[in-house]
Design a protein around this motif. Structure first.
Motif, PDB file in Angstrom:
ATOM      1  N   LEU A   1       0.874  -1.198  -0.022  1.00  0.00           N
ATOM      2  CA  LEU A   1      -0.188   0.004   0.094  1.00  0.00           C
ATOM      3  C   LEU A   1       0.594   1.142   0.163  1.00  0.00           C
ATOM      4  O   LEU A   1       1.520   1.466   1.229  1.00  0.00           O
ATOM      5  CB  LEU A   1      -0.926  -0.099   1.289  1.00  0.00           C
ATOM      6  N   GLU A   2       1.186   1.749  -1.339  1.00  0.00           N
ATOM      7  CA  GLU A   2       2.022   2.816  -1.292  1.00  0.00           C
ATOM      8  C   GLU A   2       1.427   4.329  -1.018  1.00  0.00           C
ATOM      9  O   GLU A   2       0.359   4.855  -1.716  1.00  0.00           O
ATOM     10  CB  GLU A   2       2.489   2.748  -2.638  1.00  0.00           C
ATOM     11  N   GLY A   3       2.231   5.070  -0.263  1.00  0.00           N
ATOM     12  CA  GLY A   3       2.052   6.474  -0.162  1.00  0.00           C
ATOM     13  C   GLY A   3       0.875   7.032   0.579  1.00  0.00           C
ATOM     14  O   GLY A   3       0.579   8.151   0.699  1.00  0.00           O
TER      15      GLY A   3
ATOM     16  N   VAL B   1       1.815  -6.011   3.245  1.00  0.00           N
ATOM     17  CA  VAL B   1       1.161  -6.959   3.748  1.00  0.00           C
ATOM     18  C   VAL B   1       1.571  -8.182   2.924  1.00  0.00           C
ATOM     19  O   VAL B   1       1.519  -8.318   1.766  1.00  0.00           O
ATOM     20  CB  VAL B   1      -0.513  -6.656   3.650  1.00  0.00           C
ATOM     21  N   ALA B   2       2.087  -9.275   3.825  1.00  0.00           N
ATOM     22  CA  ALA B   2       2.168 -10.611   3.051  1.00  0.00           C
ATOM     23  C   ALA B   2       1.926 -11.706   4.162  1.00  0.00           C
ATOM     24  O   ALA B   2       1.819 -11.430   5.272  1.00  0.00           O
ATOM     25  CB  ALA B   2       3.994 -10.607   2.869  1.00  0.00           C
TER      26      ALA B   2
ATOM     27  N   VAL C   1       6.052  -1.208   7.804  1.00  0.00           N
ATOM     28  CA  VAL C   1       5.336  -0.043   7.511  1.00  0.00           C
ATOM     29  C   VAL C   1       6.539   1.035   7.379  1.00  0.00           C
ATOM     30  O   VAL C   1       7.424   1.261   8.327  1.00  0.00           O
ATOM     31  CB  VAL C   1       4.640   0.550   9.022  1.00  0.00           C
ATOM     32  N   GLY C   2       6.743   1.498   6.420  1.00  0.00           N
ATOM     33  CA  GLY C   2       8.106   2.431   6.167  1.00  0.00           C
ATOM     34  C   GLY C   2       9.228   1.204   5.791  1.00  0.00           C
ATOM     35  O   GLY C   2       8.880   0.069   6.026  1.00  0.00           O
ATOM     36  N   GLY C   3      10.146   1.956   5.734  1.00  0.00           N
ATOM     37  CA  GLY C   3      11.589   0.965   5.461  1.00  0.00           C
ATOM     38  C   GLY C   3      11.403   0.206   4.219  1.00  0.00           C
ATOM     39  O   GLY C   3      10.658   0.546   3.086  1.00  0.00           O
ATOM     40  N   ASP C   4      12.118  -0.879   4.042  1.00  0.00           N
ATOM     41  CA  ASP C   4      12.326  -1.680   2.785  1.00  0.00           C
ATOM     42  C   ASP C   4      11.268  -2.795   2.794  1.00  0.00           C
ATOM     43  O   ASP C   4      11.395  -3.743   3.682  1.00  0.00           O
ATOM     44  CB  ASP C   4      13.807  -2.252   2.501  1.00  0.00           C
ATOM     45  N   PRO C   5      10.125  -2.855   1.789  1.00  0.00           N
ATOM     46  CA  PRO C   5       9.300  -3.894   1.844  1.00  0.00           C
ATOM     47  C   PRO C   5       9.991  -5.076   1.044  1.00  0.00           C
ATOM     48  O   PRO C   5      10.706  -5.120   0.232  1.00  0.00           O
ATOM     49  CB  PRO C   5       8.193  -3.054   1.180  1.00  0.00           C
TER      50      PRO C   5
ATOM     51  N   LEU D   1       5.653  -7.623  -4.277  1.00  0.00           N
ATOM     52  CA  LEU D   1       4.175  -7.354  -3.945  1.00  0.00           C
ATOM     53  C   LEU D   1       3.349  -6.578  -4.780  1.00  0.00           C
ATOM     54  O   LEU D   1       3.769  -5.794  -5.601  1.00  0.00           O
ATOM     55  CB  LEU D   1       4.149  -6.644  -2.362  1.00  0.00           C
ATOM     56  N   ARG D   2       2.005  -6.728  -4.870  1.00  0.00           N
ATOM     57  CA  ARG D   2       1.425  -6.182  -5.752  1.00  0.00           C
ATOM     58  C   ARG D   2       0.997  -4.695  -5.052  1.00  0.00           C
ATOM     59  O   ARG D   2       0.590  -4.730  -3.836  1.00  0.00           O
ATOM     60  CB  ARG D   2      -0.153  -6.823  -5.908  1.00  0.00           C
ATOM     61  N   ARG D   3       1.097  -3.655  -6.203  1.00  0.00           N
ATOM     62  CA  ARG D   3       1.427  -2.347  -5.467  1.00  0.00           C
ATOM     63  C   ARG D   3      -0.259  -1.447  -5.712  1.00  0.00           C
ATOM     64  O   ARG D   3      -0.586  -1.945  -6.790  1.00  0.00           O
ATOM     65  CB  ARG D   3       2.367  -1.679  -6.255  1.00  0.00           C
ATOM     66  N   ILE D   4      -0.630  -0.936  -4.645  1.00  0.00           N
ATOM     67  CA  ILE D   4      -1.888  -0.292  -4.769  1.00  0.00           C
ATOM     68  C   ILE D   4      -1.499   1.140  -4.338  1.00  0.00           C
ATOM     69  O   ILE D   4      -0.887   1.559  -3.330  1.00  0.00           O
ATOM     70  CB  ILE D   4      -2.787  -0.858  -3.666  1.00  0.00           C
ATOM     71  N   ASP D   5      -1.764   1.995  -5.250  1.00  0.00           N
ATOM     72  CA  ASP D   5      -1.435   3.511  -5.095  1.00  0.00           C
ATOM     73  C   ASP D   5      -2.497   4.182  -3.827  1.00  0.00           C
ATOM     74  O   ASP D   5      -3.791   4.260  -4.025  1.00  0.00           O
ATOM     75  CB  ASP D   5      -1.626   4.477  -6.286  1.00  0.00           C
ATOM     76  N   CYS D   6      -2.015   4.455  -2.820  1.00  0.00           N
ATOM     77  CA  CYS D   6      -2.905   5.077  -1.695  1.00  0.00           C
ATOM     78  C   CYS D   6      -2.445   6.478  -1.493  1.00  0.00           C
ATOM     79  O   CYS D   6      -3.081   7.171  -0.380  1.00  0.00           O
ATOM     80  CB  CYS D   6      -2.677   4.158  -0.688  1.00  0.00           C
TER      81      CYS D   6
END
Ligand code: ZN
Length: 288
Positions: A7-9, A27-28, A35-39, A43-48
């Motif tokens: 969940l990006e941004g 989320v995996a 939360v933050g840092g290096d995911p 992962l499937r990205r969702i623009d938030c």
């Protein structure tokens, strides 16, 4: 691609009262893993961007007890962000019911059943059916005083010999099966027939399992103060936490009673850590 979401941004509200902050949430495997840092990669990205990201909400007053058993998935709560519901409110639950009480419950409470047949069932059996009927949101089940009373005492006003003991035994069975508290609906038959002592005895069983006493009070209008005092008395005598359901001052006669209600609840909470008085609002559009 790895199973999971990024969940990006979005602006993250962590549910702990901290101010929102912009961060990516990964989320995996059904869990938040970053939360933050290096995911993790892939992962499937969702623009938030411009949206809020928060833990699922808990709806502490719902009547969607049987929704999981309906014909089709009903995502209306999930679409509002609710991932956990507390059901079995207002003394009205669909277990424990025997054949006779199931028949009466079907007449009285079918509007709460969402079209699902009301059948005889032990509390644990119903909890198991709901569990197996997923996937859906999480449920925390209260056991209803009205249902306990209906099953052991029919619609009689006076308790029959042994009825109090049978109600306590059935309540204990429900708590053993995972019920999180006792609910009452003291404006509804047969819950309205109960005196304070009857409710204290059952709330005491709940307290023995760490359960809450949740009540639709005896009156929310001209006798609001007395009804609230009764709720606090029951919780205190039983040693149970108190939940005043859809807390409100209802109707013209109680107009302006809100501050009194909140002050008394706060005072009840201040008098000790047990009971801890809290309140909820009714979910709009749901029966109460
Ligand atoms: Zn209610």
């Amino acid at each position: 691609m790895a199973a999971g979401l990024l969940l990006e941004g979005g602006t993250v509200y962590d549910g702990l009262g901290n101010p929102g902050r912009v961060a990516d949430v990964a989320v995996a495997g059904g869990r938040v893993v970053a939360v933050g840092g290096d995911p993790p990669a892939g992962l499937r990205r969702i623009d938030c961007h411009g949206l809020a990201v928060a833990p699922g909400f808990v709806d502490t007053h719902a009547h969607s007890d049987l929704v999981h058993l309906g014909d089709q998935p009903q995502p209306f709560k999930l679409l509002q962000g609710v991932t956990t519901e507390v059901v079995g409110n207002c003394g009205l639950t669909f277990a424990p019911l025997d054949p006779a009480s199931a028949e009466v419950a079907a007449e009285l409470w079918s509007s709460l059943a969402g079209g699902v047949p009301i059948e005889p069932s032990g509390f644990g059996a119903l909890a198991g059916r709901l569990d197996r009927a997923g996937p859906a949101n999480n449920l925390a089940l209260l056991v209803g005083h009205g249902t306990l009373r209906l099953t052991v005492n029919g619609l009689d006003e006076e308790l029959r010999p042994g009825a109090a003991e049978r109600m306590a035994a059935l309540a204990a069975e429900a708590f053993e099966a995972g019920a999180v508290g006792l609910s009452s609906g003291l404006i509804y038959v047969p819950g309205s027939y109960a005196g304070t002592g009857e409710l204290v005895a059952l709330a005491r069983v709940a307290a023995g399992y760490g359960g809450t006493y949740a009540t639709h009070m005896r009156d929310e209008g001209p006798h609001l103060a007395a009804a609230l005092d009764e709720a606090v008395t029951i919780a205190r005598a039983a040693g149970a936490r108190l939940q005043v359901s859809h807390c409100k001052a209802a109707g013209r006669t109680a107009h302006g009673g809100g501050p009194m209600l909140l002050e008394r609840l706060a005072a009840a909470g201040w008098r000790g850590s047990t009971p801890r008085a809290t309140s909820t609002r009714t979910t709009p559009g749901r029966p109460c």
